[in-house]
Motif scaffolding. Structure first.
Motif, short mmCIF file in Angstrom:
data_model
loop_
_atom_site.label_atom_id
_atom_site.label_comp_id
_atom_site.label_asym_id
_atom_site.label_seq_id
_atom_site.Cartn_x
_atom_site.Cartn_y
_atom_site.Cartn_z
N ASP A 80 0.84 -1.18 0.00
CA ASP A 80 0.00 0.00 0.00
C ASP A 80 0.88 1.24 0.00
OD1 ASP A 80 -2.19 -1.65 0.13
OD2 ASP A 80 -2.70 -1.17 2.21
N ILE A 81 0.50 2.21 -0.78
CA ILE A 81 1.22 3.47 -0.89
C ILE A 81 0.31 4.59 -0.41
CG2 ILE A 81 2.27 5.13 -2.50
CD1 ILE A 81 3.89 2.60 -2.28
N MET A 82 0.81 5.42 0.50
CA MET A 82 0.03 6.58 0.90
C MET A 82 0.51 7.77 0.08
SD MET A 82 -0.45 8.61 4.48
CE MET A 82 -1.63 7.46 5.15
N VAL A 83 -0.43 8.39 -0.61
CA VAL A 83 -0.13 9.61 -1.36
C VAL A 83 -0.46 10.76 -0.41
CG1 VAL A 83 -0.63 10.98 -3.40
CG2 VAL A 83 -0.69 8.48 -3.54
N SER A 84 0.59 11.43 0.01
CA SER A 84 0.47 12.43 1.06
C SER A 84 -0.25 13.68 0.58
CB SER A 84 1.87 12.81 1.55
OG SER A 84 1.79 13.69 2.61
N GLU A 85 -1.00 14.25 1.50
CA GLU A 85 -1.63 15.54 1.24
C GLU A 85 -0.60 16.63 1.53
OE1 GLU A 85 -4.84 15.41 4.02
OE2 GLU A 85 -6.08 14.19 2.72
N GLY A 86 -0.88 17.81 1.09
CA GLY A 86 -0.01 18.93 1.41
C GLY A 86 1.10 19.12 0.40
N VAL A 87 1.96 20.10 0.69
CA VAL A 87 3.08 20.44 -0.18
C VAL A 87 4.32 20.66 0.67
CG1 VAL A 87 1.63 21.44 -1.99
CG2 VAL A 87 2.45 22.89 -0.13
N GLU A 88 5.45 20.82 0.01
CA GLU A 88 6.72 21.12 0.66
C GLU A 88 7.07 20.09 1.74
OE1 GLU A 88 8.75 23.21 -0.57
OE2 GLU A 88 7.34 24.12 -1.97
N HIS A 89 7.00 18.82 1.36
CA HIS A 89 7.26 17.75 2.31
C HIS A 89 8.70 17.73 2.81
CE1 HIS A 89 3.65 16.43 0.10
NE2 HIS A 89 3.28 16.07 1.31
N VAL A 90 9.64 18.10 1.96
CA VAL A 90 11.04 18.10 2.39
C VAL A 90 11.24 19.14 3.48
CG1 VAL A 90 13.41 18.48 1.64
CG2 VAL A 90 11.85 17.18 0.18
N ALA A 91 10.72 20.33 3.27
CA ALA A 91 10.85 21.38 4.28
C ALA A 91 10.13 20.99 5.57
CB ALA A 91 10.28 22.70 3.74
N ALA A 92 8.95 20.42 5.44
CA ALA A 92 8.21 19.99 6.64
C ALA A 92 8.98 18.91 7.38
CB ALA A 92 6.82 19.50 6.26
N GLY A 93 9.59 17.99 6.64
CA GLY A 93 10.39 16.93 7.28
C GLY A 93 11.57 17.48 8.04
N ALA A 94 12.24 18.47 7.46
CA ALA A 94 13.37 19.10 8.15
C ALA A 94 12.89 19.78 9.43
CB ALA A 94 14.06 20.10 7.23
N CYS A 95 11.76 20.45 9.36
CA CYS A 95 11.21 21.11 10.54
C CYS A 95 10.82 20.10 11.62
CB CYS A 95 9.99 21.96 10.16
SG CYS A 95 10.39 23.39 9.15
N VAL A 96 10.25 18.99 11.20
CA VAL A 96 9.88 17.94 12.16
C VAL A 96 11.12 17.41 12.87
CG1 VAL A 96 9.06 15.54 12.30
CG2 VAL A 96 7.71 17.24 11.06
N GLN A 97 12.18 17.15 12.10
CA GLN A 97 13.40 16.63 12.71
C GLN A 97 14.00 17.63 13.70
OE1 GLN A 97 16.19 15.01 9.83
NE2 GLN A 97 14.48 14.38 8.54
N ALA A 98 14.02 18.90 13.33
CA ALA A 98 14.55 19.93 14.22
C ALA A 98 13.70 20.03 15.49
CB ALA A 98 14.60 21.28 13.50
N ALA A 99 12.40 20.03 15.33
CA ALA A 99 11.51 20.12 16.49
C ALA A 99 11.68 18.91 17.40
CB ALA A 99 10.06 20.25 16.04
N ALA A 100 11.86 17.74 16.82
CA ALA A 100 12.05 16.53 17.63
C ALA A 100 13.32 16.62 18.47
CB ALA A 100 12.08 15.29 16.72
#
Length: 142
Positions: A80-100
């Motif tokens: 199964d593949i989830m097609v993600s909603e939203g945009v700018e996933h790379v930037a969001a991922g970087a922000c998530v890692q920093a926040a973590a």
């Protein structure tokens, strides 16, 4: 990768090959290359997080906007593949890692708190001979 001189190959083309088949072959080649990379990561992984069938597989990036690409990824990955909603996933991922790191928690928890990781799920078609396609890709690649 920075491969400015890279070229592609089309193998097995016949006079009755149509443009739809050429387009699908192009997508399949890209997806097979990505899946080869995933196989290599799994083989090198020291942690079970990359084990076959572990976790979920999300599709992001430019290709994720194409329904044909989405379908081929699901079919050839066989999961199964989830097609993600939203945009700018790379930037969001970087922000998530920093926040973590700042919060001393896991990226998964931060992403969940921020409402990330949602989308629609595609199930692979059962009538696709993914092994034959991947094998043929590997033969041509060699």
């Amino acid at each position: 990768p920075n491969r400015p001189d890279a070229t592609g190959t089309i193998a097995g083309i016949r006079t009755d090959t149509g443009r739809e088949q050429l387009a699908r072959a192009a997508f399949e080649g890209v997806v097979c290359g990505l899946l080869d990379g995933l196989d290599a990561l799994r083989a090198a992984a020291r942690v079970p997080v990359l084990a076959e069938g572990a976790g979920r597989t999300m599709l992001v990036g430019g290709g994720a906007r194409s329904p044909a690409y989405q379908r081929i990824v699901a079919d050839l990955a066989g999961v199964d593949i989830m097609v993600s909603e939203g945009v700018e996933h790379v930037a969001a991922g970087a922000c998530v890692q920093a926040a973590a790191v700042l919060q001393g928690t896991t990226p998964e928890l931060v992403a969940s708190q921020w409402g990330l990781g949602t989308g629609r799920t595609l199930t692979p078609a059962s009538d696709v001979d993914r092994a034959a396609i991947r094998t043929r890709y590997a033969e041509v690649r060699q």
